[in-house]
Design an enzyme around this catalytic site. Structure first.
Site, PDB file in Angstrom:
ATOM      1  CG  ASN A 199       4.748  -5.830 -17.448  1.00 53.74           C
ATOM      2  OD1 ASN A 199       5.184  -6.778 -18.113  1.00 53.74           O
ATOM      3  ND2 ASN A 199       5.289  -5.468 -16.304  1.00 53.74           N
TER       4      ASN A 199
ATOM      5  CE1 TYR B 258       3.660  -0.206  -1.117  1.00 52.05           C
ATOM      6  CE2 TYR B 258       2.810   0.762  -3.124  1.00 52.05           C
ATOM      7  CZ  TYR B 258       2.782  -0.230  -2.159  1.00 52.05           C
ATOM      8  OH  TYR B 258       1.857  -1.248  -2.258  1.00 52.05           O
TER       9      TYR B 258
ATOM     10  CD  GLN C  49      -3.487  -2.894  -3.664  1.00 52.64           C
ATOM     11  OE1 GLN C  49      -2.271  -2.901  -3.549  1.00 52.64           O
ATOM     12  NE2 GLN C  49      -4.163  -1.798  -3.898  1.00 52.64           N
TER      13      GLN C  49
ATOM     14  CB  SER D  25      -4.892  -3.798   0.918  1.00 48.39           C
ATOM     15  OG  SER D  25      -3.659  -4.451   0.742  1.00 48.39           O
ATOM     16  CG  ASP D  26      -2.299  -7.332   1.858  1.00 45.83           C
ATOM     17  OD1 ASP D  26      -2.728  -7.851   0.801  1.00 45.83           O
ATOM     18  OD2 ASP D  26      -1.276  -6.636   1.881  1.00 45.83           O
TER      19      ASP D  26
HETATM   20  N1  LIG Z   1      -1.301  -4.198  -0.998  1.00 48.21           N
HETATM   21  C1  LIG Z   1      -0.138  -4.799  -0.859  1.00 48.21           C
HETATM   22  O1  LIG Z   1       0.165  -5.380   0.193  1.00 48.21           O
HETATM   23  C2  LIG Z   1       0.847  -4.758  -1.993  1.00 48.21           C
HETATM   24  C3  LIG Z   1       2.013  -5.541  -1.908  1.00 48.21           C
HETATM   25  C4  LIG Z   1       2.904  -5.498  -2.984  1.00 48.21           C
HETATM   26  C5  LIG Z   1       2.624  -4.709  -4.089  1.00 48.21           C
HETATM   27  N2  LIG Z   1       1.485  -3.938  -4.138  1.00 48.21           N
HETATM   28  C6  LIG Z   1       1.187  -3.078  -5.318  1.00 48.21           C
HETATM   29  O2  LIG Z   1       1.234  -3.884  -6.478  1.00 48.21           O
HETATM   30  C7  LIG Z   1       2.175  -3.350  -7.423  1.00 48.21           C
HETATM   31  C8  LIG Z   1       2.775  -4.483  -8.223  1.00 48.21           C
HETATM   32  O3  LIG Z   1       3.424  -5.407  -7.347  1.00 48.21           O
HETATM   33  P1  LIG Z   1       4.793  -6.056  -7.766  1.00 48.21           P
HETATM   34  O4  LIG Z   1       5.771  -4.980  -8.076  1.00 48.21           O
HETATM   35  O5  LIG Z   1       5.140  -7.043  -6.727  1.00 48.21           O
HETATM   36  O6  LIG Z   1       4.354  -6.771  -9.131  1.00 48.21           O
HETATM   37  P2  LIG Z   1       5.010  -7.965  -9.977  1.00 48.21           P
HETATM   38  O7  LIG Z   1       4.538  -7.748 -11.365  1.00 48.21           O
HETATM   39  O8  LIG Z   1       4.716  -9.265  -9.365  1.00 48.21           O
HETATM   40  O9  LIG Z   1       6.580  -7.749  -9.896  1.00 48.21           O
HETATM   41  C9  LIG Z   1       7.155  -6.625 -10.510  1.00 48.21           C
HETATM   42  C10 LIG Z   1       8.653  -6.865 -10.703  1.00 48.21           C
HETATM   43  O10 LIG Z   1       8.864  -7.952 -11.612  1.00 48.21           O
HETATM   44  C11 LIG Z   1       9.900  -7.610 -12.522  1.00 48.21           C
HETATM   45  N3  LIG Z   1       9.244  -7.465 -13.845  1.00 48.21           N
HETATM   46  C12 LIG Z   1       8.105  -6.780 -14.126  1.00 48.21           C
HETATM   47  N4  LIG Z   1       7.760  -6.896 -15.421  1.00 48.21           N
HETATM   48  C13 LIG Z   1       8.699  -7.691 -15.984  1.00 48.21           C
HETATM   49  C14 LIG Z   1       8.878  -8.163 -17.290  1.00 48.21           C
HETATM   50  N5  LIG Z   1       8.013  -7.848 -18.264  1.00 48.21           N
HETATM   51  N6  LIG Z   1       9.940  -8.967 -17.541  1.00 48.21           N
HETATM   52  C15 LIG Z   1      10.808  -9.299 -16.546  1.00 48.21           C
HETATM   53  N7  LIG Z   1      10.694  -8.864 -15.264  1.00 48.21           N
HETATM   54  C16 LIG Z   1       9.636  -8.060 -14.985  1.00 48.21           C
HETATM   55  C17 LIG Z   1      10.502  -6.310 -12.021  1.00 48.21           C
HETATM   56  O11 LIG Z   1      11.480  -6.594 -11.026  1.00 48.21           O
HETATM   57  P3  LIG Z   1      13.028  -6.893 -11.318  1.00 48.21           P
HETATM   58  O12 LIG Z   1      13.386  -6.284 -12.631  1.00 48.21           O
HETATM   59  O13 LIG Z   1      13.734  -6.304 -10.170  1.00 48.21           O
HETATM   60  O14 LIG Z   1      13.116  -8.391 -11.350  1.00 48.21           O
HETATM   61  C18 LIG Z   1       9.325  -5.663 -11.323  1.00 48.21           C
HETATM   62  O15 LIG Z   1       9.693  -4.715 -10.359  1.00 48.21           O
HETATM   63  C19 LIG Z   1       3.130  -2.524  -6.563  1.00 48.21           C
HETATM   64  O16 LIG Z   1       3.786  -1.501  -7.286  1.00 48.21           O
HETATM   65  C20 LIG Z   1       2.186  -1.955  -5.533  1.00 48.21           C
HETATM   66  O17 LIG Z   1       1.519  -0.813  -6.075  1.00 48.21           O
HETATM   67  C21 LIG Z   1       0.597  -3.970  -3.105  1.00 48.21           C
END
Ligand SMILES: NC(=O)c1ccc[n+]([C@@H]2O[C@H](COP(=O)([O-])OP(=O)(O)OC[C@H]3O[C@@H](n4cnc5c(N)ncnc54)[C@H](OP(=O)(O)O)[C@@H]3O)[C@@H](O)[C@H]2O)c1
Length: 372
Positions: free
Chosen positions: A300, A60, A185, A159-160
């Protein structure tokens, strides 16, 4: 449910908060994250609200996310308080085939790097990040088992991966008396529900927890993208170079319409409703949050402070349910009535594998008549 009402990570003795702080947004290297000062504020606020579970990965923001977690934890003398999860799989050295993938050599290489960046001598939860499609299950399992024995990791997760992959690993672990998989995950949200078919029922049967990622479909479910005139541009992540998954599909707009309506009725932001729905879905242990700003994190982190009434929940359950495809149509209530001779049976634990319409499809001639 509250953030400080801890649950166990699958069938283990590890207590984790029902929300986990994701750190893919710790650092700006990938073009959609937060700088160090905001990441620190997010980390502090999450812990202050009762959270104890942090998710990161070796790659990351090119290793910066792990460094920031290591810094915040060591400077705050928080190692015993926080549960740190990290992951290995993706290549750390272009051109070197053994600096990536699921094999034993890369697993040790990646873990040693993570321990250095995290400034710790053990991680609480170590994940295989994504299946490399060929490393034998036995090699991954025995290495994870060794690492627990060596004290370098406390638990491990997958994961995945396909459902058959982790199911076979867990079964071998049980049969051979090895350490078992603690958690999965996977991507899971109102917009992406394919794991309801196989992964969730398998995890429940095998005593494995579930930590969903991208709970807001990368920000799509916050409601800030509009269907009318959507150009895929704006200040959100889905507009930028980090957008590797297309979230602007007809299916997702339909889910969003229902979510916006439910959120309006509840007087809550759509992001909170989407996170609340997910955290209270069967099989879910801890939802991994992603936030770029403090305002987003605040939204959140407080998403568990209300309950979605049954009739509104039914609406959300129905709108993005996975399509009923073979062989799952055989588990539909009307097919099972044929199996049981129309006798109602209440099993000790319902299989929870059927996630489709509750009425049988209309026969073609009846459908045609109904349409006249
Ligand atoms: N295992 C895997 O393959 C894998 C893959 C992906 C992620 N992950 C893990 O999962 C975590 C979460 O994933 P994700 O970041 O994709 O989660 P997500 O909640 O789907 O997207 C987060 C993004 O949405 C926007 N956001 C979040 N809260 C908001 C709100 N209240 N209002 C408006 N926009 C909001 C922000 O981006 P903007 O402001 O830029 O729009 C934020 O960076 C990651 O940090 C990581 O630890 C794991």
């Amino acid at each position: 449910m509250k953030l400080n009402e801890y649950t166990t990570l699958g069938r283990t003795g590890l207590r984790v908060s029902p929300l986990c702080l994701g750190t893919m947004t710790f650092g700006t290297e990938w073009g959609f994250g937060a700088a160090e000062d905001v990441s620190k504020q997010q980390f502090d606020r999450f812990l202050e609200a009762g959270g104890n579970f942090i998710d990161t990965a070796d790659g990351y923001t090119n290793g910066h996310a792990e460094e920031l977690v290591g810094k915040f934890v060591s400077e705050g003398k928080l190692r015993d308080r926080v549960v740190i999860a990290t992951k290995y799989t993706f290549s750390g050295q272009p051109g070197n085939p053994n600096a990536g993938g699921n094999g034993r050599k890369n697993l040790y290489r990646a873990l040693e790097g993570s321990l250095r960046r995290l400034k710790t001598d053990y991680v609480d939860l170590y994940y295989l990040h994504a299946w490399d499609t060929f490393t034998p299950i036995e090699e991954v399992l025995s290495t994870m088992d060794d690492l627990i024995g060596e004290g370098k990791i406390r638990y491990f997760g997958m994961s995945d991966t396909p459902a058959w992959y982790f199911s076979r690993m867990q079964t071998i672990a049980e049969k051979e008396g090895k350490q078992r998989i603690a958690t999965l995950q996977l991507e899971y949200s109102l917009a992406e529900r394919n794991i309801e078919r196989e992964h969730i029922p398998a995890a429940q049967e095998l005593g494995i927890g579930l930590c969903p990622w991208s709970p807001l479909a990368g920000g799509f479910l916050s409601g800030k993208y509009k269907r009318e005139g959507n150009t895929g541009r704006g200040d959100g992540r889905l507009s930028g170079p980090g957008s590797i998954f297309n979230k602007f599909t007809e299916h997702n707009w339909r889910v969003l319409d229902a979510l916006l309506d439910v959120a309006k009725k509840l007087g809550k932001p759509p992001a909170q409703v989407a996170l609340n729905w997910l955290a209270t879905q069967p099989g879910v242990t801890s939802v991994i949050l992603g936030a770029r700003t403090m305002a987003q994190l605040e939204d959140n982190v407080t998403s568990l402070d209300f309950a979605i009434p049954a009739e509104l929940r039914e609406r959300l359950d129905a709108v993005g349910a996975p399509e009923v495809v073979h062989p799952y149509s055989f588990y539909a209530p009307w097919m099972q009535a044929r199996v049981s001779g129309n006798v109602t049976v209440s099993p000790w634990r319902p299989a929870n594998i059927y996630v489709g319409a509750t009425a049988p499809p209309a026969a073609p001639e009846k459908k045609a008549a109904a349409e006249k």
